[in-house]
Design a protein around this motif. Structure first.
Motif, PDB file in Angstrom:
ATOM      1  N   ALA A 366       0.923  -1.241   0.090  1.00  0.00           N
ATOM      2  CA  ALA A 366       0.036   0.157   0.079  1.00  0.00           C
ATOM      3  C   ALA A 366       0.725   1.223  -0.485  1.00  0.00           C
ATOM      4  O   ALA A 366       0.833   2.149  -0.998  1.00  0.00           O
ATOM      5  N   ARG A 367       2.511   1.415   0.866  1.00  0.00           N
ATOM      6  CA  ARG A 367       2.466   2.715   0.702  1.00  0.00           C
ATOM      7  C   ARG A 367       3.612   3.043  -0.193  1.00  0.00           C
ATOM      8  O   ARG A 367       3.966   3.717  -1.157  1.00  0.00           O
ATOM      9  N   GLU A 368       3.940   1.756  -1.349  1.00  0.00           N
ATOM     10  CA  GLU A 368       4.482   2.055  -2.098  1.00  0.00           C
ATOM     11  C   GLU A 368       4.105   2.714  -3.315  1.00  0.00           C
ATOM     12  O   GLU A 368       3.852   3.819  -4.652  1.00  0.00           O
ATOM     13  N   ALA A 369       2.493   2.543  -3.898  1.00  0.00           N
ATOM     14  CA  ALA A 369       1.407   3.108  -4.145  1.00  0.00           C
ATOM     15  C   ALA A 369       1.759   4.381  -4.407  1.00  0.00           C
ATOM     16  O   ALA A 369       1.429   4.853  -4.808  1.00  0.00           O
ATOM     17  N   GLU A 403       9.232   9.859   9.312  1.00  0.00           N
ATOM     18  CA  GLU A 403       8.465   9.934  10.594  1.00  0.00           C
ATOM     19  C   GLU A 403       7.052   8.927  10.461  1.00  0.00           C
ATOM     20  O   GLU A 403       7.043   8.162  11.534  1.00  0.00           O
ATOM     21  N   HIS A 404       6.456   9.926  10.052  1.00  0.00           N
ATOM     22  CA  HIS A 404       5.541   9.657  10.573  1.00  0.00           C
ATOM     23  C   HIS A 404       4.427   8.112   9.575  1.00  0.00           C
ATOM     24  O   HIS A 404       3.486   7.307   9.763  1.00  0.00           O
ATOM     25  N   TRP A 405       5.700   7.514   8.217  1.00  0.00           N
ATOM     26  CA  TRP A 405       5.567   6.047   7.960  1.00  0.00           C
ATOM     27  C   TRP A 405       6.013   5.242   8.806  1.00  0.00           C
ATOM     28  O   TRP A 405       4.766   4.243   8.725  1.00  0.00           O
ATOM     29  N   ILE A 406       6.839   5.078   8.666  1.00  0.00           N
ATOM     30  CA  ILE A 406       7.058   4.054   9.852  1.00  0.00           C
ATOM     31  C   ILE A 406       6.319   3.967  11.141  1.00  0.00           C
ATOM     32  O   ILE A 406       6.529   2.945  11.625  1.00  0.00           O
ATOM     33  N   GLU A 407       5.878   5.122  11.694  1.00  0.00           N
ATOM     34  CA  GLU A 407       4.650   4.942  12.563  1.00  0.00           C
ATOM     35  C   GLU A 407       3.674   4.116  12.816  1.00  0.00           C
ATOM     36  O   GLU A 407       3.479   3.005  13.718  1.00  0.00           O
ATOM     37  N   ARG A 408       3.515   4.002  11.474  1.00  0.00           N
ATOM     38  CA  ARG A 408       2.426   2.929  10.634  1.00  0.00           C
ATOM     39  C   ARG A 408       2.514   1.415  10.424  1.00  0.00           C
ATOM     40  O   ARG A 408       1.806   1.481  10.323  1.00  0.00           O
ATOM     41  N   PHE A 409       4.282   1.367  10.426  1.00  0.00           N
ATOM     42  CA  PHE A 409       4.745   0.137  10.265  1.00  0.00           C
ATOM     43  C   PHE A 409       4.316  -0.793  11.458  1.00  0.00           C
ATOM     44  O   PHE A 409       4.152  -0.381  12.609  1.00  0.00           O
TER      45      PHE A 409
END
Length: 537
Positions: A366-369, A403-409
């Motif tokens: 999902a993130r790649e898109a 910061e905000h992307w990794i927190e969602r992983f």
């Protein structure tokens, strides 16, 4: 009517008349299995999904019934899964499946006429034992049961099945099945079953302590892969180069579904491969691999779905981040092996290169898109890939979004490595491929970008050999300079291994007290006169 052309099977049990195949009875120790049956033992056969378990059970059933010394019935009991903790509904589904298979296989209607009445008199927690007792007594020929997908059952239904089999075991073979084979993904010892009625976790090993042995159905070896591809050549005349055979073996490491799917894609799905006068080469095998991954085939998607389980994360996250084992215990590792995610034995490693590709892609699908990048931005006029421009863009992207992307992983510890891979994949998907290597405790992730330059710049055919760029990523541990020194050495070593023409080391600094101005840099390092570009993030 001429016989239809055989093909590589990717769905359902093997039918030798229709499918290229490795004979199922050659895929396990048949002598040992027959000895266990002769000795009236109960045992487990387990292996990851789509490995050939059902085909092996069906072949064993045919062998035993043709010998005329046993009544052997195979039944898939997965229908009982929906009953979950409703034991009565679960028993209805299981006994219905057994009765149907007995009628179809043996012409035996005894069980079908018996079990509904037995359910009324014995109740759900004894009906299986009662029905199997009477069925065994109905004929002097001993009964052998092959119960497939046993670990699909849930909760009290599974506990009741295991306990009823255990309770009737002492009466075999005259008044209970001589042998029961439980078949599933996991060994029964690894079952952790939540009993709703008892409000506790029941271990499968305690509910079924009569197991004599646990057998694992293995993957193909290299000779099996050669044999399978050779059957296609023998029957159609279409050949595989030696490099193609080795690519099929190396990419799959013999996982049966992967071998068949890769070969089917190359020979039956790809338009060029359907021309039987055309030889299949290694590049076509690798292109077929990309097609399987990009199409998110059901097998690969189901496997990746297991990554959401916490006990799987405890094993896979350290592998992806290159750190030590973390919170994963031996039971977690064994569970991941049973699922097929890891090699069956030895060091903790992802099972094969295709799974190494699938795991990070699925975790970041999902993130790649959402990454606002296009391949064309990083392709030079001659069609070559601008790797330095790509990594500089990643630095900017990482500063803005990490910061905000990794927190969602879910896999936060491996977040930086996964984000880099997703960024690169977004670009490289447009014309090349990425190969990955990682293993527990090596403190690094090895990435190789393979880029055929002729895919861009106005030509439809590659302009020359593919370019190969190494990207090594590490997290700072033990000081920045020590990490870089070690990383440069590892990058050059990986370049030697895969014939990379340039090397790049991406160093992630997780120290939140440092400003980005200190973390983001580009510097040239070398060892023995060989350069490596270091990128801070």
């Amino acid at each position: 009517m001429p016989m239809a052309e055989r093909f590589f099977n990717t769905s359902g049990p093997v039918v030798p008349a229709r499918h290229y195949n490795i004979p199922s009875l050659e895929r396990f120790d048949l002598e040992e299995v027959l000895r266990l049956i002769r000795d009236e033992r109960y045992f487990v056969l387990h292996a990851p999904r789509q490995t050939g378990k059902t085909s092996a059970l069906l072949a064993l059933r045919e062998l035993l019934n043709s010998a005329g010394q046993h009544r052997c019935v195979y039944a898939n009991v997965e229908a009982g899964q929906t009953a979950r903790g409703d034991v009565e509904q679960g028993m209805r589904a299981i006994l219905t499946a057994l009765a149907r298979e007995a009628r179809l296989t043996l012409g035996d209607d005894f069980l079908g006429g018996l079990w509904p009445g037995a359910l009324e008199t014995a109740g759900p927690h004894a009906v299986l034992m009662e029905a199997l007792t009477r069925w065994s007594e109905s004929d002097r020929m001993p009964l052998v049961l092959l119960l497939d997908e046993i670990d699909a059952l849930v909760g009290d239904t599974l506990i009741s099945v295991l306990r009823q089999l255990r309770a009737g075991y002492v009466n075999r073979p005259a008044a209970f099945p001589q042998t029961v084979v439980l078949c599933g993904i996991r060994d029964v010892r690894d079952y952790r079953i939540h009993s709703e009625s008892a409000g506790e976790i029941i271990a499968g090993g305690s509910a079924f302590n009569i197991k004599a042995k646990s057998l694992r159905l293995g993957d193909f070896d290299e000779a099996d892969v050669r044999s399978l591809l050779g059957q296609h050549t023998d029957e159609t005349g279409q050949e595989f180069t030696e490099a193609a055979v080795l690519a099929a073996w190396n990419q799959t490491r013999g996982q049966p579904w992967l071998v068949n799917a890769l070969a089917y894609q190359a020979c039956f799905e790809n338009e060029a491969g359907r021309d039987r006068s055309r030889t299949i080469d290694a590049e076509e095998i690798l292109e077929s691999r990309e097609e399987l991954i990009l199409n998110r085939q059901t097998h690969l998607h189901q496997l990746a779905d297991k990554l959401r389980e916490e006990r799987v994360r405890r094993v896979i996250e350290p592998v992806l981040s290159g750190r030590a084992a973390g919170d994963a215990g031996p039971d977690d590792v064994e569970y991941a092996r049973d699922l097929g995610l890891l090699t069956p034995r030895g060091p903790v490693r992802i099972a094969n290169p295709i799974y190494r590709e699938v795991i990070p892609r699925e975790l970041m699908y999902a993130r790649e898109a959402e990454i606002p990048q296009e391949t064309e931005w990083y392709v030079r006029p001659g069609g070559d890939l601008d790797v330095e421009g790509l990594l500089a863009a990643f630095q900017r992207f990482f500063r803005e979004h990490s910061e905000h992307w990794i927190e969602r992983f879910q896999y936060k510890e491996a977040g930086p490595q996964l984000l880099l891979q997703a960024f690169l994949q977004r670009i490289v998907n447009g014309g090349g491929r990425i190969e990955r290597e990682y293993a527990l405790g090596r403190r690094r992730t090895d990435l190789l970008i393979v880029w055929p330059p002729g895919r861009f710049g106005g030509t439809s055919e590659p302009a020359g050999p593919a370019r190969r760029y190494v990207v090594e990523c590490k997290v700072v541990r033990g000081g920045l300079e020590a990490t870089i020194r070690e990383g440069v050495e590892q990058t050059l070593s990986y370049m030697d291994k895969c014939r990379g023409e340039s090397g790049h080391l991406v160093v992630f600094d997780r120290d939140e007290s440092k400003p980005w101005e200190e973390k983001l840099y580009r510097r040239e390092e070398s060892l023995d006169g060989r350069p490596v570009t270091v990128w801070g993030a």
